[in-house]
Design a protein around this motif. Sequence first.
Motif, PDB file in Angstrom:
ATOM      1  N   ARG A 139      60.401  24.951  52.346  1.00 27.13           N
ATOM      2  CA  ARG A 139      59.178  24.258  51.925  1.00 27.13           C
ATOM      3  C   ARG A 139      59.032  22.890  52.593  1.00 27.13           C
ATOM      4  NH1 ARG A 139      56.636  27.510  48.577  1.00 27.13           N
ATOM      5  NH2 ARG A 139      57.808  28.855  47.157  1.00 27.13           N
ATOM      6  N   ALA A 140      60.137  22.322  53.034  1.00 26.23           N
ATOM      7  CA  ALA A 140      60.099  21.015  53.698  1.00 26.23           C
ATOM      8  C   ALA A 140      59.635  21.112  55.159  1.00 26.23           C
ATOM      9  CB  ALA A 140      61.475  20.361  53.636  1.00 26.23           C
ATOM     10  N   ILE A 141      59.636  22.302  55.709  1.00 24.93           N
ATOM     11  CA  ILE A 141      59.174  22.494  57.086  1.00 24.93           C
ATOM     12  C   ILE A 141      57.650  22.422  57.095  1.00 24.93           C
ATOM     13  CG2 ILE A 141      59.012  24.138  59.008  1.00 24.93           C
ATOM     14  CD1 ILE A 141      61.796  25.186  58.092  1.00 24.93           C
ATOM     15  N   SER A 142      57.109  21.576  57.931  1.00 20.94           N
ATOM     16  CA  SER A 142      55.656  21.399  57.988  1.00 20.94           C
ATOM     17  C   SER A 142      54.968  22.626  58.578  1.00 20.94           C
ATOM     18  CB  SER A 142      55.304  20.167  58.831  1.00 20.94           C
ATOM     19  OG  SER A 142      55.597  20.417  60.194  1.00 20.94           O
ATOM     20  N   ASP A 143      53.680  22.758  58.271  1.00 20.57           N
ATOM     21  CA  ASP A 143      52.897  23.841  58.860  1.00 20.57           C
ATOM     22  C   ASP A 143      52.970  23.774  60.380  1.00 20.57           C
ATOM     23  OD1 ASP A 143      52.029  25.098  56.552  1.00 20.57           O
ATOM     24  OD2 ASP A 143      50.200  23.906  56.413  1.00 20.57           O
ATOM     25  N   GLU A 144      52.850  22.552  60.905  1.00 20.82           N
ATOM     26  CA  GLU A 144      52.883  22.384  62.352  1.00 20.82           C
ATOM     27  C   GLU A 144      54.229  22.835  62.930  1.00 20.82           C
ATOM     28  OE1 GLU A 144      52.674  18.814  65.668  1.00 20.82           O
ATOM     29  OE2 GLU A 144      52.014  18.396  63.615  1.00 20.82           O
ATOM     30  N   ARG A 145      55.308  22.444  62.287  1.00 21.57           N
ATOM     31  CA  ARG A 145      56.644  22.810  62.778  1.00 21.57           C
ATOM     32  C   ARG A 145      56.881  24.324  62.655  1.00 21.57           C
ATOM     33  NH1 ARG A 145      60.066  21.322  66.543  1.00 21.57           N
ATOM     34  NH2 ARG A 145      62.202  21.710  65.974  1.00 21.57           N
ATOM     35  N   SER A 146      56.279  24.945  61.649  1.00 21.99           N
ATOM     36  CA  SER A 146      56.481  26.384  61.451  1.00 21.99           C
ATOM     37  C   SER A 146      55.857  27.210  62.583  1.00 21.99           C
ATOM     38  CB  SER A 146      55.917  26.835  60.100  1.00 21.99           C
ATOM     39  OG  SER A 146      54.502  26.838  60.104  1.00 21.99           O
ATOM     40  N   SER A 166      58.090  32.418  66.476  1.00 23.39           N
ATOM     41  CA  SER A 166      57.968  31.134  65.769  1.00 23.39           C
ATOM     42  C   SER A 166      58.724  31.235  64.446  1.00 23.39           C
ATOM     43  CB  SER A 166      56.491  30.827  65.501  1.00 23.39           C
ATOM     44  OG  SER A 166      55.957  31.777  64.572  1.00 23.39           O
ATOM     45  N   LYS A 167      58.848  30.119  63.757  1.00 25.93           N
ATOM     46  CA  LYS A 167      59.472  30.136  62.433  1.00 25.93           C
ATOM     47  C   LYS A 167      58.696  31.073  61.503  1.00 25.93           C
ATOM     48  CE  LYS A 167      61.217  25.403  62.839  1.00 25.93           C
ATOM     49  NZ  LYS A 167      62.623  25.672  62.979  1.00 25.93           N
ATOM     50  N   ARG A 168      57.389  31.075  61.598  1.00 33.87           N
ATOM     51  CA  ARG A 168      56.582  31.985  60.775  1.00 33.87           C
ATOM     52  C   ARG A 168      56.924  33.437  61.090  1.00 33.87           C
ATOM     53  NH1 ARG A 168      50.520  29.343  60.210  1.00 33.87           N
ATOM     54  NH2 ARG A 168      51.271  27.224  59.879  1.00 33.87           N
ATOM     55  N   TRP A 212      52.138  29.203  56.202  1.00 31.60           N
ATOM     56  CA  TRP A 212      53.583  29.063  56.028  1.00 31.60           C
ATOM     57  C   TRP A 212      53.958  29.183  54.550  1.00 31.60           C
ATOM     58  CZ3 TRP A 212      58.012  29.784  58.030  1.00 31.60           C
ATOM     59  CH2 TRP A 212      59.148  29.045  57.704  1.00 31.60           C
ATOM     60  N   SER A 213      53.233  28.515  53.684  1.00 29.84           N
ATOM     61  CA  SER A 213      53.562  28.556  52.244  1.00 29.84           C
ATOM     62  C   SER A 213      53.428  29.969  51.676  1.00 29.84           C
ATOM     63  CB  SER A 213      52.686  27.586  51.462  1.00 29.84           C
ATOM     64  OG  SER A 213      51.323  27.949  51.566  1.00 29.84           O
ATOM     65  N   GLU A 214      52.460  30.734  52.147  1.00 28.30           N
ATOM     66  CA  GLU A 214      52.302  32.119  51.679  1.00 28.30           C
ATOM     67  C   GLU A 214      53.465  32.988  52.130  1.00 28.30           C
ATOM     68  OE1 GLU A 214      48.538  33.558  53.057  1.00 28.30           O
ATOM     69  OE2 GLU A 214      47.402  32.175  51.787  1.00 28.30           O
ATOM     70  N   LEU A 215      53.937  32.779  53.344  1.00 29.30           N
ATOM     71  CA  LEU A 215      55.085  33.542  53.841  1.00 29.30           C
ATOM     72  C   LEU A 215      56.338  33.217  53.029  1.00 29.30           C
ATOM     73  CD1 LEU A 215      54.510  33.300  57.691  1.00 29.30           C
ATOM     74  CD2 LEU A 215      54.208  35.316  56.239  1.00 29.30           C
ATOM     75  N   ILE A 216      56.528  31.939  52.738  1.00 23.04           N
ATOM     76  CA  ILE A 216      57.685  31.544  51.922  1.00 23.04           C
ATOM     77  C   ILE A 216      57.609  32.219  50.561  1.00 23.04           C
ATOM     78  CG2 ILE A 216      58.828  29.621  50.738  1.00 23.04           C
ATOM     79  CD1 ILE A 216      57.819  27.832  53.104  1.00 23.04           C
ATOM     80  N   ASP A 217      56.451  32.163  49.924  1.00 22.79           N
ATOM     81  CA  ASP A 217      56.292  32.769  48.593  1.00 22.79           C
ATOM     82  C   ASP A 217      56.575  34.268  48.625  1.00 22.79           C
ATOM     83  OD1 ASP A 217      55.605  30.283  47.554  1.00 22.79           O
ATOM     84  OD2 ASP A 217      53.444  30.691  47.591  1.00 22.79           O
ATOM     85  N   LEU A 218      56.034  34.964  49.620  1.00 31.71           N
ATOM     86  CA  LEU A 218      56.239  36.409  49.724  1.00 31.71           C
ATOM     87  C   LEU A 218      57.715  36.723  49.956  1.00 31.71           C
ATOM     88  CD1 LEU A 218      55.234  39.309  49.827  1.00 31.71           C
ATOM     89  CD2 LEU A 218      54.571  38.920  52.224  1.00 31.71           C
ATOM     90  N   ILE A 262      65.779  29.510  61.902  1.00 34.31           N
ATOM     91  CA  ILE A 262      64.640  28.751  61.370  1.00 34.31           C
ATOM     92  C   ILE A 262      65.015  27.290  61.186  1.00 34.31           C
ATOM     93  CG2 ILE A 262      63.208  28.403  59.297  1.00 34.31           C
ATOM     94  CD1 ILE A 262      63.115  31.529  59.089  1.00 34.31           C
ATOM     95  N   PHE A 263      66.224  27.024  60.681  1.00 37.31           N
ATOM     96  CA  PHE A 263      66.662  25.654  60.428  1.00 37.31           C
ATOM     97  C   PHE A 263      67.316  25.003  61.648  1.00 37.31           C
ATOM     98  CE2 PHE A 263      66.393  27.273  56.051  1.00 37.31           C
ATOM     99  CZ  PHE A 263      65.584  26.280  55.515  1.00 37.31           C
TER     100      PHE A 263
END
Length: 163
Positions: free
Chosen positions: A20-27, A37-39, A86-92, A144-145
């Motif tokens: 969650r700390a990874i920004s949309d841009e960084r993802s 990509s991270k996504r 990004w947040s939707e992918l994390i949630d899923l 990813i990290f």
Amino acid sequence: MKIVATDLLQVLECREAGLRAISDERSLWRYGEGKWSKRELLGHLIDSASNNHQRFVRAADAGELKFTTYDADAWVARQRYHERAWSELIDLWLQYNRHLVHVLGQLPESLADVQCDLHFEKPVPLRWVAEDYVDHMNHHLRQIFEEPLTDYGSYSFIHPDDR
């Protein structure tokens, strides 16, 4: 199988805040030309959850099972994870894996030795499939990290009898 479920839950609990700390841009950042990509990496882990969910349930029901392979690159491209929030992918990813914690946690230990044909030279036990799933997840989470990729655990695709 409860131990693997506990290990999986620990991964989720340890990695959620970092994701969650990874920004949309960084993802959106790619690891190189032609790399995910991270996504897309997280999308691949969602695909892995989906495929392994089938393995856990079907192998437990059948007593042994032969599974088809899937083209990970094609799945990631076809589902266009790079375009998802990004947040939707994390949630899923979290919700699917929390369900897998439940599935693995309720499987009787007597099913741990069910043989699964994953297109290796020999079938592997269901416990190995589950442990390998967690190792595979950890491998891609390290990507990813941007952590060093050192030990792959059982994610070396070496049959457990040959180790």
